[in-house]
Design an enzyme around this catalytic site. Structure first.
Site: not given
Length: 411
Positions: A267, A347, A354
């Site tokens: 990463k 959201c 989702c």
């Protein structure tokens, strides 16, 4: 039984000494440095041989020339012999010898310092690409739109901010790498403070030379608030030394070289290349990217670690989006899609896009203000109710008259 005999050696001088293991035994050894005719005497090794015959058992001590002394590799073994009535005047109960089997000894070879171990290559692709999730583009664009209304800690204190206070390009790249190394298991706010303190401890600039010259205690004190600060103190100092020795005091340009540095993982390597060198060769996946993409159902089956997530994403996400997805999802995870208690009610993806969205509707933020008086308490009582949480407070007597005037005026 024949007596113990030692053939005379014209090339060695013998020195006798009592055995430390038994008082009736005398040991003989060659004098160190004894020579005959200008040549060094050969070492004599003793081997005890027990011969079986029709008569009584006998022991013979044989000698064999060896060119070099060889250290014993096994624990000394005791060989016990029982004497018969015909034994010579010298009687003994046991003889201890060291049997060295050098032919079977295995010598462990240490790796040569001139040939360091080759770093393991970081995989860049899957053998079978992961299929792209349905409607992923709509989900991606929705998150991107929501992110424009969110100011997350990564926006103001992320690893890309560490380079802004450096002037030299080489120091900007190194400051970015140091910030990434400190950010592991640490919040951006803490990392940003640690980078600032480290810069002050190094004299105003984060450079390879300054970090090598600095005292370890000074570095440790500056970054003491980050997670695993003791280990990271060692890592950044060792990394600075490696950069000076092997990379001309600059940040490498490949993922494998970056991952060969102490404390640098995939990463950090991908993000360092994107920020420091503007090189895009993969996606930097941290816990936020790993968590959110799994909540969205983008991995079938769900991935178990960030590396699996990275390989899945790289197999279907367009290359042009690789540099942006980390920053976008990290900020989204810091503010909206939290690890615990995500704000699904706020959201836009909770409309069914989702699969992990919570079914609990967002509570309406209503505020009610009530005033009341009682016979026992002449002062008015103010009651405030916000989201089912009630708070009460009593207004003192000295504030009562202004309140009464307002009420009378309003009437």
């Amino acid at each position: 039984m024949s007596s113990l005999k030692r053939p005379a050696s014209p090339t060695a001088l013998l020195v006798s000494k009592p055995s430390p293991y038994h008082h009736t035994v005398t040991l003989f050894s060659e004098a160190s440095g004894s020579t005959v005719g200008g040549e060094s005497a050969l070492r004599r090794s003793k081997r005890v041989k027990v011969e079986e015959s029709s008569g009584p058992r006998s022991l013979q001590v044989e000698e064999q020339d060896e060119e070099e002394p060889r250290p014993p590799t096994k624990k000394p073994r005791r060989v016990k012999a029982t004497p018969t009535p015909s034994t010579s005047a010298v009687k003994f109960e046991e003889i201890e010898t060291v049997i060295a089997k050098t032919s079977r000894a295995k010598v462990k070879r240490e790796p040569s310092a001139s040939s360091p171990r080759k770093p393991k290559a970081i995989p860049q692709s899957l053998a079978s690409p992961h299929p792209a999730p349905p409607d992923w583009r709509d989900t991606y664009d929705t998150i991107k739109r929501m992110r424009t209304k969110i100011v997350a800690p990564v926006d103001t204190m992320g690893c890309d901010q560490a380079q802004n206070k450096e002037t030299e390009p080489q120091n900007r790249r190194f400051a970015t790498l140091v910030s990434l190394m400190l950010s592991s298991q640490t919040k951006d706010e803490v990392t940003d403070t640690a980078v600032a303190k480290l810069r002050d401890a190094l004299g105003g600039s984060i450079t390879v030379r300054a970090l090598i010259a600095a005292e370890e205690s000074a570095v440790a004190e500056a970054i003491a608030k980050v997670g695993f600060w003791r280990r990271k103190t060692q890592y950044i100092r060792q990394t600075a030394q490696r950069l000076q020795d092997d990379f001309d005091s600059d940040v490498p340009k490949t993922v494998d070289e970056l991952c060969s540095l102490p404390g640098v993982g995939p990463k950090m390597a991908f993000l360092a290349l994107q920020v420091a060198w503007n090189i895009n060769v993969g996606i930097g996946v941290d816990v936020h990217v790993h968590r959110i993409t799994n909540r969205l159902g983008w991995h079938k089956p769900p991935t178990k670690n960030p590396e699996q997530t990275r390989l899945n994403l790289q197999s279907w996400l367009p290359t042009g989006l690789h540099p942006d997805i980390n920053h976008m999802l990290v900020g989204f995870g810091q503010v909206m899609c939290l690890p615990v208690g995500p704000r699904c009610g706020e959201c836009e993806l909770s409309d069914g896009r989702c699969p992990s969205a919570s079914k609990v509707a967002a509570k309406s933020r209503t505020r009610k203000v009530k005033t009341s008086t009682s016979a026992t308490n002449p002062g008015p009582k103010l009651e405030i109710e916000i989201e089912d949480v009630k708070e009460e407070m009593t207004i003192p007597e000295d504030l009562l008259s202004p309140l009464s005037e307002v009420e009378s005026t309003g009437s």
